[in-house]
Write an enzyme that holds these catalytic residues in place. Structure first.
Site, PDB file in Angstrom:
ATOM      1  N   GLU A 224       0.778  -1.544  -0.001  1.00 51.48           N
ATOM      2  CA  GLU A 224       0.038  -0.163   0.264  1.00 51.48           C
ATOM      3  C   GLU A 224       0.785   1.096   0.324  1.00 51.48           C
ATOM      4  OE1 GLU A 224      -0.571  -2.646   1.943  1.00 51.48           O
ATOM      5  OE2 GLU A 224      -2.458  -2.991   1.264  1.00 51.48           O
TER       6      GLU A 224
ATOM      7  N   HIS B 196     -11.641  -6.044   8.441  1.00 50.35           N
ATOM      8  CA  HIS B 196     -12.571  -5.696   7.039  1.00 50.35           C
ATOM      9  C   HIS B 196     -13.626  -5.348   6.921  1.00 50.35           C
ATOM     10  CE1 HIS B 196     -10.266  -8.885   5.585  1.00 50.35           C
ATOM     11  NE2 HIS B 196     -10.201  -8.942   4.521  1.00 50.35           N
TER      12      HIS B 196
HETATM   13  C1  LIG Z   1      -1.595  -5.210   4.227  1.00 49.82           C
HETATM   14  C2  LIG Z   1      -2.623  -5.687   3.254  1.00 49.82           C
HETATM   15  N1  LIG Z   1      -2.572  -5.872   1.761  1.00 49.82           N
HETATM   16  C3  LIG Z   1      -4.083  -6.820   1.185  1.00 49.82           C
HETATM   17  C4  LIG Z   1      -4.298  -7.351   2.366  1.00 49.82           C
HETATM   18  C5  LIG Z   1      -5.547  -8.156   1.207  1.00 49.82           C
HETATM   19  N2  LIG Z   1      -5.281  -9.732   0.904  1.00 49.82           N
HETATM   20  C6  LIG Z   1      -5.008 -10.521   1.464  1.00 49.82           C
HETATM   21  S1  LIG Z   1      -4.768 -11.926   0.945  1.00 49.82           S
HETATM   22  C7  LIG Z   1      -4.362 -11.020  -0.166  1.00 49.82           C
HETATM   23  C8  LIG Z   1      -2.871 -12.258  -0.247  1.00 49.82           C
HETATM   24  C9  LIG Z   1      -2.028 -12.333  -0.036  1.00 49.82           C
HETATM   25  O1  LIG Z   1      -0.980 -12.675  -0.840  1.00 49.82           O
HETATM   26  P1  LIG Z   1       0.458 -13.586   0.010  1.00 49.82           P
HETATM   27  O2  LIG Z   1       1.693 -13.173   0.577  1.00 49.82           O
HETATM   28  O3  LIG Z   1       0.965 -14.739  -1.286  1.00 49.82           O
HETATM   29  O4  LIG Z   1      -0.111 -14.844   0.332  1.00 49.82           O
HETATM   30  P2  LIG Z   1      -0.996 -15.735   0.028  1.00 49.82           P
HETATM   31  O5  LIG Z   1      -2.670 -15.272   0.331  1.00 49.82           O
HETATM   32  O6  LIG Z   1      -0.788 -16.322  -1.211  1.00 49.82           O
HETATM   33  O7  LIG Z   1      -1.082 -17.387   1.273  1.00 49.82           O
HETATM   34  C10 LIG Z   1      -4.428 -10.172   0.102  1.00 49.82           C
HETATM   35  C11 LIG Z   1      -3.529  -8.942  -1.265  1.00 49.82           C
HETATM   36  C12 LIG Z   1      -4.195  -7.250   3.778  1.00 49.82           C
HETATM   37  N3  LIG Z   1      -4.291  -9.054   4.102  1.00 49.82           N
HETATM   38  N4  LIG Z   1      -3.228  -7.185   4.012  1.00 49.82           N
END
Ligand SMILES: Cc1ncc(C[n+]2csc(CCOP(=O)(O)OP(=O)(O)O)c2C)c(N)n1
Lengths: 360, 325
Positions: free
Chosen positions: B60, B129
């Protein structure tokens, strides 16, 4: 054995067992008893069954949003088995295998995903920080936990888990830098499941392997076949031992694949083909270990069936308990904001209570 | 004229402005290929290409910080933060730079960017959320904060936000993303930022609210009006700068005031509104101005969330109290 000679840019990930359950690097095979191997397998199967059941409950409207771990069981259980019960874990939200390994009660896990924060009040000996939703933020806590252990000369190591997407956050880089600068007893595990929701790994970073990011922080980085539980265990064990002995942190990239949706709110068919999923199904971490165990003569279909039945029953009965749990009382949503309610909160509480009673 | 829900109105507004103004770029997590987790940017990458609509890295601070640079250098970035609860890594950039660049450079450099974020509760979601964080932005001089409550307003306000010379935080009430449809003109129109809307005029009481609470408040008003009262409802639409004139004039007329919001009570937006009324309409008051807001707690997970959001009954009780004072 792994950490010193390994070149993270080599793109040759550490693999001990191939997808057919054959040991391709016998010299690296960790020293595990048959009982330990079976326990690892049972934990992976348990994780899989929990996921499948929760997804089923979710479709029935009995549980809300859930992030399944399907396909990542070896990355979690393998690394989880390399630490002691007294070691710390700071994880995100997709590390069910680690929670199980650390003896987190299934009731608590299910209660949390059911939508009740009481579930995260785990028994103290679990030593995993509560689910952390803000991506990569938990790695900073991992460094502080480890600093405190080192400060008091305690032998505990802290594992930090993050996803491939999480490596883009400043928190990821700051945590690695802190750990290296302060030589804290940390091991960072990136579960590279190829996706951050719909965003592919290649969109997050231009490097060939995530492991090589470690070089910028002056620590070893190593890419491991995340669907090979022996490799995950062996490499994590070496990194954990090194950290415990004052050798500083390590970055491990577990190369794996998210077989399921990101969460139940996600529709992966929008951004990936079924063929790709099929390819990865052939490398399924649970099937792989099963093939090994069958060949080694320590497992059979009868045991398999008994195991699945037993674990399914456990999930069913624990979920029934969750569904019959007490509704969340008004007190409960005030109780843990501060050690003591503020005078304003007390007023708000009584006002709401009166309002709710009036309706009833 | 198309009949759209709120999220479709946002997509339509983005599409409209991208077609009109080549300097508009749109990005954020999962915004490009997939079209965003709520599909607000659905189809835009296909239509305008990856240069103008793309998946950001998962960071972000980068989303906001790079947007500031683009805005300074002639683009009009409209970035998406996936959920307002995840804006904190970007909050540093918002507060320390987006809000201050104009002042710091004495007007040489400006940041005409829009930061869109779904916000608010009542959607039975995971932690982070469901928050309503409008005051964290409204408190910062240099930022404008806008919240639409209808599809029609969403388009008009978003177009105004994109064309605004200053950074605008555009908070979208996700609880009502798909709650109802409305006719949204295909043509160009804007709704001025800083202008509240009198949804319904009345003589006995002024009620101010915004976002998803507008609908709940409307229902409460319908119930209470059956008891013989006549209530004025104002949708604030812009949280900062507040449309003091509309609110104060209304209170001078009715003599009574209630504000309803989703943000926690203490130091919430209601406190600011009541302060303004205190300063500008004190002698017209016939009852203490009152706020209806959640208690000072962290938004509970779904099984406890009903303790958080004020419901229609809760609002109705407060309206009666003030009316009968
Ligand atoms: C700071 C933040 N930004 C956005 C989100 C929304 N979000 C939840 S999971 C996700 C993707 C995460 O991807 P990754 O780190 O590869 O982990 P995975 O979900 O594949 O286990 C996002 C963008 C969040 N939880 N926290």
């Amino acid at each position: 054995m792994f950490l010193k000679p390994y070149v993270p840019q080599s793109e040759e990930m550490v693999q001990i067992m191939d997808p057919n359950g054959n040991i391709v690097k016998p010299e690296w095979m960790p020293n595990l008893s048959n009982e330990e191997i079976i326990e690892m397998y049972e934990t992976m199967v348990f994780s899989r069954i929990i996921d499948e059941k929760i997804l089923q409950y979710q479709r029935q409207g009995r549980i809300l949003t859930y992030a399944p771990n399907l396909g990542q069981e070896a990355a979690q259980v393998g690394s989880g088995f390399a630490i002691k019960q007294t070691d710390w874990v700071a994880s995100a939200f997709r590390e069910l295998g680690v929670w199980l390994r650390k003896k987190a009660p299934l009731y608590n896990i299910l209660l949390y995903w059911y939508g009740n924060e009481e579930g995260m009040h785990m028994p103290e000996e679990v030593r995993i920080l509560p689910v952390s939703v803000p991506i990569a933020s938990q790695l900073q806590h991992a460094t502080g936990l480890a600093y405190a252990s080192k400060y008091r000369n305690e032998p505990d190591v802290t594992l930090g888990y993050v996803g491939d997407g999480g490596t883009s956050q400043g928190d990821f880089h700051e945590a690695l830098n802190f750990a290296s600068v302060n030589q804290t007893p940390n091991v960072f595990i990136v579960q590279n499941n190829q996706f951050a929701i719909s965003t592919r790994r290649a969109v997050q970073t231009k490097v060939k392997t995530i492991a090589e990011k470690a070089l910028a922080y002056g620590m070893p980085g190593i890419q491991v076949d995340g669907n090979d539980i022996f490799a995950m265990y062996a490499v994590t064990k070496e990194a954990v031992d090194q950290a415990r002995n004052g050798g500083g942190p390590t970055l491990i990239e577990a190369y794996t694949y998210r077989l399921g949706a990101h969460t139940t709110a996600d529709d992966p068919t929008v951004y990936r083909d079924q063929e790709e999923v099929e390819e990865w199904l052939k490398k399924d971490p649970i099937d792989r270990l099963k093939k090994y165990m069958l060949k080694a003569g320590i497992w059979d279909e009868e045991k398999e069936e008994a195991l699945r039945k037993e674990k399914s029953e456990i999930v069913k009965s624990e979920f029934t308990k969750v569904e019959n749990s007490e509704p969340v009382a008004l007190e409960a949503v005030f109780d843990y904001i501060y050690a003591d309610k503020t005078s304003i909160q007390k007023e708000q509480y009584y006002k709401l209570k009166a309002l709710q009673e009036e309706v009833e | 004229m198309a009949v759209l829900n709120l999220i479709e109105a946002i997509t339509h507004a983005l599409d409209y402005e991208m077609g009109k103004d080549e300097s508009v770029v749109v990005y954020g997590e999962d915004v490009g290929f997939e079209g965003g987790v709520f599909r607000a940017t659905k189809g835009l990458q296909q239509k305008y290409g990856e240069k103008r609509v793309f998946d950001s890295i998962l960071a972000e601070s980068s989303i906001v910080g790079s947007g500031i640079g683009m805005a300074i250098n002639g683009l009009r970035p409209v970035v998406e933060i996936q959920f307002s609860g995840f804006m904190f890594p970007g909050y540093n950039q918002i507060v320390t730079h987006a809000a201050r660049m104009r002042n710091r450079s004495r007007g040489l450099y400006t940041v005409p960017m829009v930061i869109r974020m779904p916000y608010g509760g009542g959607v039975r979601a995971l932690e982070h959320h469901s928050e309503s964080l409008e005051v964290l932005f409204a408190h910062i001089p240099g930022l404008k904060v806008v919240i639409p409550s209808t599809p029609y307003d969403a388009k008009g306000l978003l177009l105004a936000a994109i064309r605004d010379p200053d950074p605008v935080i555009f908070l979208e009430p996700k609880r009502i993303y798909r709650a109802f449809k409305q006719e949204v003109p295909e043509e160009d129109y804007t709704i001025p930022i800083g202008k509240a809307k009198v949804v319904k005029s009345g003589s006995d009481l002024t009620v101010v609210t915004w976002g998803a609470m507008v609908r709940d408040t409307q229902k409460a008003i319908e119930i209470v009006e059956k008891e013989g009262f006549n209530i004025e409802l104002i949708d604030l639409r812009t949280i900062s700068p507040i449309d003091q004139e509309t609110v104060v004039e209304s209170v001078k007329k009715t003599g009574r005031f209630v504000v309803v919001h989703e943000a926690v009570s203490s130091y919430g937006p209601g406190a600011e509104l009541i302060s303004i009324i205190n300063e500008k309409a004190f002698l017209h008051l016939e009852a203490p101005p009152t706020r209806v807001a959640p208690p000072d707690i962290i938004v509970p997970l779904p099984k406890g969330e009903h303790h958080y959001l004020p419901d229609v009954n809760h609002i109705a009780v407060a309206l009666r109290q003030v009316l009968k004072f």
